[in-house]
Design a protein around this motif. Structure first.
Motif, PDB file in Angstrom:
ATOM      1  N   ILE A 280      11.937   1.397   2.020  1.00  0.00           N
ATOM      2  CA  ILE A 280      11.121   0.090   2.042  1.00  0.00           C
ATOM      3  C   ILE A 280       9.755   0.433   1.691  1.00  0.00           C
ATOM      4  O   ILE A 280       9.140  -0.339   1.006  1.00  0.00           O
ATOM      5  N   ASP A 281       9.118   1.569   2.212  1.00  0.00           N
ATOM      6  CA  ASP A 281       7.997   1.641   1.593  1.00  0.00           C
ATOM      7  C   ASP A 281       7.841   2.080   0.096  1.00  0.00           C
ATOM      8  O   ASP A 281       6.697   1.508  -0.620  1.00  0.00           O
ATOM      9  N   PHE A 282       8.868   2.756  -0.513  1.00  0.00           N
ATOM     10  CA  PHE A 282       8.798   2.622  -1.614  1.00  0.00           C
ATOM     11  C   PHE A 282       8.924   1.461  -2.290  1.00  0.00           C
ATOM     12  O   PHE A 282       8.073   1.258  -3.473  1.00  0.00           O
ATOM     13  N   LYS A 283       9.765   0.676  -1.965  1.00  0.00           N
ATOM     14  CA  LYS A 283       9.677  -0.850  -2.533  1.00  0.00           C
ATOM     15  C   LYS A 283       8.463  -1.495  -2.378  1.00  0.00           C
ATOM     16  O   LYS A 283       7.903  -2.204  -3.281  1.00  0.00           O
ATOM     17  N   GLN A 284       7.651  -1.595  -1.326  1.00  0.00           N
ATOM     18  CA  GLN A 284       6.267  -2.056  -1.204  1.00  0.00           C
ATOM     19  C   GLN A 284       5.303  -1.448  -2.212  1.00  0.00           C
ATOM     20  O   GLN A 284       4.694  -2.196  -3.191  1.00  0.00           O
ATOM     21  N   GLU A 285       5.294  -0.082  -2.346  1.00  0.00           N
ATOM     22  CA  GLU A 285       4.483   0.402  -3.332  1.00  0.00           C
ATOM     23  C   GLU A 285       4.720   0.122  -4.601  1.00  0.00           C
ATOM     24  O   GLU A 285       3.801  -0.304  -5.541  1.00  0.00           O
ATOM     25  N   LYS A 286       6.189  -0.011  -4.912  1.00  0.00           N
ATOM     26  CA  LYS A 286       6.621  -0.553  -6.343  1.00  0.00           C
ATOM     27  C   LYS A 286       6.148  -1.968  -6.654  1.00  0.00           C
ATOM     28  O   LYS A 286       5.582  -2.276  -7.889  1.00  0.00           O
TER      29      LYS A 286
END
Length: 204
Positions: free
Chosen positions: A58-64
């Protein structure tokens, strides 16, 4: 990597602890079932690891998404700068074309081919253009010299006749001069140009 390092050490410590418990407390007929404890601990660890992976995804998607938004904003800024450059270039070309046309009109006047617009208009128009540029560059000495020149040259403005559009161009040029306390004689020049007589624009 620094953030995950403590979790890795914790996981290794828990595994070593479980191994130590298994070695020191082998399974027997005692009521305490260390295999059940181990299974429970492993279940908790698996749950924690799965939850951690979900959080990281989820955090990776937000950063993306943030990174994609940043790239989109940069693209818009680049396109905006490109459009500004194109508009500036076109304006410069238009100004150059207008200058060439004015020069051609002057020669037409000198050759006697066009007597609608007096030479005084071209003189005032280009001299006022020079004053506008000088005022933008804060070269007030040049502004004062050229304004004084207009006052000395334009002694009988009521005897000059030009089309309405020509006088309008002169007034617009006057309005573009950056006013400053260092510029002297601007009001006098405005009054002189206001006294110029006009005729209707020629029908082309």
């Amino acid at each position: 990597m620094k953030t995950a390092f403590p979790f890795i050490l914790s996981f290794i410590a828990i595994v070593l602890s479980i191994v130590a418990i298994c070695v020191s407390c082998p399974r027997s007929d005692m009521s305490f079932d260390y295999l059940g404890l181990i299974t429970g601990v492993l279940g908790v660890l698996v749950t924690v690891l799965v939850g951690w992976n979900i959080y990281m995804i989820i955090d990776f998607k937000q950063e993306k998404e943030k990174l994609q938004q940043y790239f989109d904003e940069q693209k818009k800024e680049v396109r905006s700068v490109g459009n500004d450059v194109i508009v500036t270039f076109k304006n410069q070309i238009s100004q150059s074309a207008l200058l060439e046309k004015n020069i051609a009109d002057v020669y037409s006047q000198l050759m006697g081919l066009n007597k609608t617009v007096p030479l005084s208009f071209y003189y005032l128009f280009h001299l006022l253009g020079a004053i506008v540029s000088a005022s933008q560059a804060e070269n007030y000495d040049a502004c004062n010299i050229w304004l004084t020149e207009i006052q000395r040259t334009l002694t009988s403005p009521d005897q000059i006749v030009m089309p309405v559009s020509c006088k309008k161009h002169l007034i617009e040029a006057l309005m573009q001069i950056h006013k400053s306390d260092s510029i002297h004689g601007l009001d006098e020049v405005v009054n002189l140009i206001a006294q110029i007589n006009v005729i209707p624009d020629p029908i082309s």
